[in-house]
Motif scaffolding. Structure first.
Motif, PDB file in Angstrom:
ATOM      1  N   LYS A   1      15.140  21.682  28.952  1.00  0.00           N
ATOM      2  CA  LYS A   1      15.328  20.895  27.796  1.00  0.00           C
ATOM      3  C   LYS A   1      14.821  21.825  26.572  1.00  0.00           C
ATOM      4  O   LYS A   1      14.133  22.863  26.782  1.00  0.00           O
ATOM      5  N   LYS A   2      15.295  21.297  25.423  1.00  0.00           N
ATOM      6  CA  LYS A   2      15.065  22.114  24.048  1.00  0.00           C
ATOM      7  C   LYS A   2      13.361  22.619  24.138  1.00  0.00           C
ATOM      8  O   LYS A   2      12.993  23.471  23.671  1.00  0.00           O
ATOM      9  N   GLY A   3      12.635  21.598  24.326  1.00  0.00           N
ATOM     10  CA  GLY A   3      11.142  21.672  24.211  1.00  0.00           C
ATOM     11  C   GLY A   3      10.532  22.691  25.376  1.00  0.00           C
ATOM     12  O   GLY A   3       9.557  23.353  25.243  1.00  0.00           O
ATOM     13  N   ASP A   4      11.349  23.247  26.427  1.00  0.00           N
ATOM     14  CA  ASP A   4      11.004  23.976  27.287  1.00  0.00           C
ATOM     15  C   ASP A   4      11.190  25.462  27.005  1.00  0.00           C
ATOM     16  O   ASP A   4      10.907  26.216  27.516  1.00  0.00           O
ATOM     17  N   TYR A   5      12.007  25.535  25.801  1.00  0.00           N
ATOM     18  CA  TYR A   5      12.270  27.110  25.488  1.00  0.00           C
ATOM     19  C   TYR A   5      11.225  27.752  25.312  1.00  0.00           C
ATOM     20  O   TYR A   5      11.502  29.172  25.177  1.00  0.00           O
ATOM     21  N   LYS A   6      10.221  27.270  25.020  1.00  0.00           N
ATOM     22  CA  LYS A   6       8.846  28.427  24.835  1.00  0.00           C
ATOM     23  C   LYS A   6       8.730  29.098  26.260  1.00  0.00           C
ATOM     24  O   LYS A   6       8.158  30.194  25.836  1.00  0.00           O
ATOM     25  N   GLY A   7       9.012  28.590  27.228  1.00  0.00           N
ATOM     26  CA  GLY A   7       9.129  29.276  28.273  1.00  0.00           C
ATOM     27  C   GLY A   7       9.784  30.659  28.487  1.00  0.00           C
ATOM     28  O   GLY A   7       9.731  31.473  29.425  1.00  0.00           O
ATOM     29  N   LEU A   8      10.645  30.843  27.504  1.00  0.00           N
ATOM     30  CA  LEU A   8      11.362  32.083  27.575  1.00  0.00           C
ATOM     31  C   LEU A   8      10.590  33.233  26.988  1.00  0.00           C
ATOM     32  O   LEU A   8      10.889  34.401  27.258  1.00  0.00           O
ATOM     33  N   ASN A   9       9.416  32.919  26.454  1.00  0.00           N
ATOM     34  CA  ASN A   9       8.673  34.096  25.530  1.00  0.00           C
ATOM     35  C   ASN A   9       8.161  35.171  26.790  1.00  0.00           C
ATOM     36  O   ASN A   9       8.654  36.469  26.448  1.00  0.00           O
TER      37      ASN A   9
ATOM     38  N   GLY B   1       4.844  21.415  19.213  1.00  0.00           N
ATOM     39  CA  GLY B   1       6.286  21.747  19.598  1.00  0.00           C
ATOM     40  C   GLY B   1       7.202  21.162  18.866  1.00  0.00           C
ATOM     41  O   GLY B   1       7.029  20.971  17.477  1.00  0.00           O
ATOM     42  N   ILE B   2       8.423  20.970  19.348  1.00  0.00           N
ATOM     43  CA  ILE B   2       9.637  20.436  18.340  1.00  0.00           C
ATOM     44  C   ILE B   2       9.418  18.974  18.157  1.00  0.00           C
ATOM     45  O   ILE B   2       9.241  17.973  18.974  1.00  0.00           O
ATOM     46  N   GLU B   3       9.536  18.513  16.832  1.00  0.00           N
ATOM     47  CA  GLU B   3       9.449  17.289  16.581  1.00  0.00           C
ATOM     48  C   GLU B   3      10.934  16.459  16.581  1.00  0.00           C
ATOM     49  O   GLU B   3      11.665  16.993  16.318  1.00  0.00           O
ATOM     50  N   ALA B   4      10.709  15.035  16.710  1.00  0.00           N
ATOM     51  CA  ALA B   4      12.005  14.729  16.867  1.00  0.00           C
ATOM     52  C   ALA B   4      12.323  13.902  15.633  1.00  0.00           C
ATOM     53  O   ALA B   4      13.463  13.373  15.395  1.00  0.00           O
ATOM     54  N   SER B   5      11.247  13.829  14.731  1.00  0.00           N
ATOM     55  CA  SER B   5      11.569  13.222  13.336  1.00  0.00           C
ATOM     56  C   SER B   5      10.630  13.626  12.456  1.00  0.00           C
ATOM     57  O   SER B   5       9.662  14.779  12.769  1.00  0.00           O
ATOM     58  N   ASP B   6      10.295  13.287  11.179  1.00  0.00           N
ATOM     59  CA  ASP B   6       9.465  13.735  10.142  1.00  0.00           C
ATOM     60  C   ASP B   6       8.191  13.187  10.078  1.00  0.00           C
ATOM     61  O   ASP B   6       7.435  13.230   9.099  1.00  0.00           O
ATOM     62  N   ALA B   7       7.987  12.279  11.084  1.00  0.00           N
ATOM     63  CA  ALA B   7       6.677  11.473  11.149  1.00  0.00           C
ATOM     64  C   ALA B   7       5.560  12.566  11.517  1.00  0.00           C
ATOM     65  O   ALA B   7       5.739  13.437  12.317  1.00  0.00           O
ATOM     66  N   GLY B   8       4.344  12.422  11.075  1.00  0.00           N
ATOM     67  CA  GLY B   8       3.579  13.499  11.339  1.00  0.00           C
ATOM     68  C   GLY B   8       2.086  13.176  10.600  1.00  0.00           C
ATOM     69  O   GLY B   8       1.720  11.972  11.119  1.00  0.00           O
ATOM     70  N   ILE B   9       1.832  14.057  10.006  1.00  0.00           N
ATOM     71  CA  ILE B   9       0.076  14.066   9.647  1.00  0.00           C
ATOM     72  C   ILE B   9       0.002  12.931   8.910  1.00  0.00           C
ATOM     73  O   ILE B   9       0.642  12.701   7.711  1.00  0.00           O
ATOM     74  N   GLN B  10      -1.306  12.075   9.136  1.00  0.00           N
ATOM     75  CA  GLN B  10      -1.774  11.106   8.296  1.00  0.00           C
ATOM     76  C   GLN B  10      -2.806  11.613   7.397  1.00  0.00           C
ATOM     77  O   GLN B  10      -4.054  11.665   7.820  1.00  0.00           O
ATOM     78  N   VAL B  11      -2.414  11.964   6.221  1.00  0.00           N
ATOM     79  CA  VAL B  11      -3.168  12.605   5.160  1.00  0.00           C
ATOM     80  C   VAL B  11      -4.536  11.638   4.935  1.00  0.00           C
ATOM     81  O   VAL B  11      -5.550  12.345   4.848  1.00  0.00           O
ATOM     82  N   ASP B  12      -4.247  10.429   4.960  1.00  0.00           N
ATOM     83  CA  ASP B  12      -5.354   9.554   4.313  1.00  0.00           C
ATOM     84  C   ASP B  12      -6.254   9.274   5.480  1.00  0.00           C
ATOM     85  O   ASP B  12      -7.516   9.153   5.076  1.00  0.00           O
ATOM     86  N   LEU B  13      -5.947   9.284   6.800  1.00  0.00           N
ATOM     87  CA  LEU B  13      -6.813   9.240   7.937  1.00  0.00           C
ATOM     88  C   LEU B  13      -7.706  10.463   7.784  1.00  0.00           C
ATOM     89  O   LEU B  13      -8.954  10.473   8.226  1.00  0.00           O
ATOM     90  N   THR B  14      -6.752  11.771   7.769  1.00  0.00           N
ATOM     91  CA  THR B  14      -7.542  12.871   7.850  1.00  0.00           C
ATOM     92  C   THR B  14      -8.677  13.181   6.901  1.00  0.00           C
ATOM     93  O   THR B  14      -9.813  13.229   6.916  1.00  0.00           O
ATOM     94  N   SER B  15      -8.302  12.694   5.489  1.00  0.00           N
ATOM     95  CA  SER B  15      -9.235  12.668   4.449  1.00  0.00           C
ATOM     96  C   SER B  15     -10.473  11.814   4.831  1.00  0.00           C
ATOM     97  O   SER B  15     -11.717  12.165   4.541  1.00  0.00           O
TER      98      SER B  15
END
Length: 426
Positions: free
Chosen positions: A326-334, A219-233
């Motif tokens: 809220k903004k994260g609920d807008y997916k329910g508009l589909n 869904g909608i991210e509140a920041s640019d924190a995200g995928i941990q590449v090293d952990l994934t690798s």
């Protein structure tokens, strides 16, 4: 329209029997998810776009982008989006029909897999329903599935996978999951991933993909924190002997640069894009992270002359406001607005799909390195001379060491933090 000989051959032998029965006269090359995975492996450091088709315009735009990029592609929908309690009009039982129709209308010749994403199993009731429901989904054109029992303890996750796999065709693409997608909480560990993959391997089950909680969210991210590449690798390296590739969930909220790192530094061959494509089709302003932008009052920014009409957007916002969403609920508009979106003038419908096409094409070619993977997928079918490419892996583990009793015992030795409880469905 004249088709290349390799395409005609792949069309003849590469479509699963369920697809041939549903669409006997079709020119749509709908294939197993295994085919898409192999194409990405053949190119190397390439990821297939797995687009959550929350509306018709997303599916149309992504297919046009894939044709333009000559890229093999996956169209998918998650259980929360398109299951029995769906918030989208596109669902597990009509998605293949929509894709087939669009492929024939648009002259799409790239291979397309139809993936049932996040088929969640959270309890015994879900497990019982799955044994009836999953066969119906494949009968309706699904060609690949993600069994997501990651909400359960590790032993129950593995045991649920073992119990449900016999209801999945052997030729189908198969994804499994360890660690709910919760952002930085409850991160997946090497020991959890190895436990799941080793246990499946012992029972002759060889998934094409494993999804992790590697630091991102749906869904909608509140920041640019995200995928941990090293952990994934690290996790991918730890299960390399089992030849299971990565499925990256929750790409919205991650920069193009981070997604390129996932392609270059991990064994990922599938990446889901959902929320960003929905917002783009609607005509909302997004940033490089795929996040919809907000104005100074905290409202979504509708770009004039793009996506749906301004009048329909105003109606959607009023509908959401009336429900206190809220903004994260807008997916329910589909679901409530799909027919109103389809009822707009052609020029508006076309620009909705075109906006998706431009975004998806850039992701495929500039971020996921998927350009020209369609011929590699077709070649994989021709080489196998079948719709069933078989497993990449082979049995390594001893079944006697992975009985139900020993699975439960082994799980007690795992060190893991599942993070907070709650509903983390997309």
């Amino acid at each position: 329209m004249a088709y290349p000989a390799d395409f005609e051959k792949a069309l003849q032998i590469g479509r699963p029997p369920t697809i041939g029965a549903l669409f006997p006269h079709s020119k749509a090359l709908i294939v197993s998810g295994k085919v898409i995975d192999r194409a990405m492996l053949a190119k190397g450091k390439a990821i297939a776009l797995a687009a959550n088709g929350r509306n018709y315009f997303v599916i149309r735009g992504v297919l046009m982008a894939a044709q333009r990029a000559n890229a093999a592609v996956i169209i998918e929908i998650a259980k929360s989006e398109g299951g029995r309690s769906a918030y989208c009009a596109v669902n597990y039982w009509n998605m293949a029909r929509i894709v087939d129709s669009l492929c024939n209308e648009l002259g799409i010749t790239v291979p397309v897999a139809i993936h049932a994403d996040h088929y969640g199993i959270k309890n015994e009731t879900d497990l019982a329903i799955a044994k009836v429901e999953i066969p119906s989904m494949f009968e309706a054109g699904i060609t690949s599935i993600a069994i997501d029992a990651s909400h359960l303890p590790d032993d129950q996750n593995l045991l649920s996978n073992l119990e449900i796999t016999p209801f999945i065709p052997s030729w189908a693409g198969l994804e499994t999951e360890v660690g709910e997608i919760k952002g930085k909480a409850g991160l997946s560990t090497v020991s959890e991933a190895r436990f799941l993959i080793q246990g499946l391997n012992a029972h002759g089950i060889f998934p094409d993909w494993i999804a992790l909680n590697n630091g991102t969210t749906h869904g909608i991210e509140a920041s640019d924190a995200g995928i941990q590449v090293d952990l994934t690798s690290q996790i991918h390296a730890a299960i390399a002997d089992y030849r299971v590739n990565g499925a990256q969930h929750g790409t919205s909220g991650n920069s193009s640069e981070r997604l390129r790192e996932i392609a270059q530094k991990t064994a990922t061959t599938k990446a889901n894009v959902a929320t960003a494509l929905q917002m783009i089709s609607w005509g909302l302003e997004i940033n490089d992270y795929g996040n919809a932008q907000l104005d100074t009052d905290g409202n979504f920014i509708k770009v004039a002359g793009e996506g749906m009409s301004e009048e329909l957007w105003a109606e959607m916002v009023a509908y959401a406001d009336a429900k206190g969403w809220k903004k994260g609920d807008y997916k329910g508009l589909n679901l409530p607005f799909e027919n109103k979106l389809l009822a707009q003038p052609r020029e508006i419908r076309d620009r909705m799909a075109k906006r998706v096409e431009e975004f998806a094409y850039r992701i495929m070619t500039e971020v996921f390195n998927a350009r020209d993977t369609a011929p590699l997928a077709i070649q994989a079918i021709i080489t196998a001379n079948s719709h069933d490419l078989g497993a990449k892996g082979q049995r390594i583990e001893d079944p006697a060491a992975w009985t139900r009793e020993l699975i439960i015992q082994r799980a007690t030795c795992l060190c893991s933090d599942k993070g907070p409880t709650g509903n983390f469905d997309d």
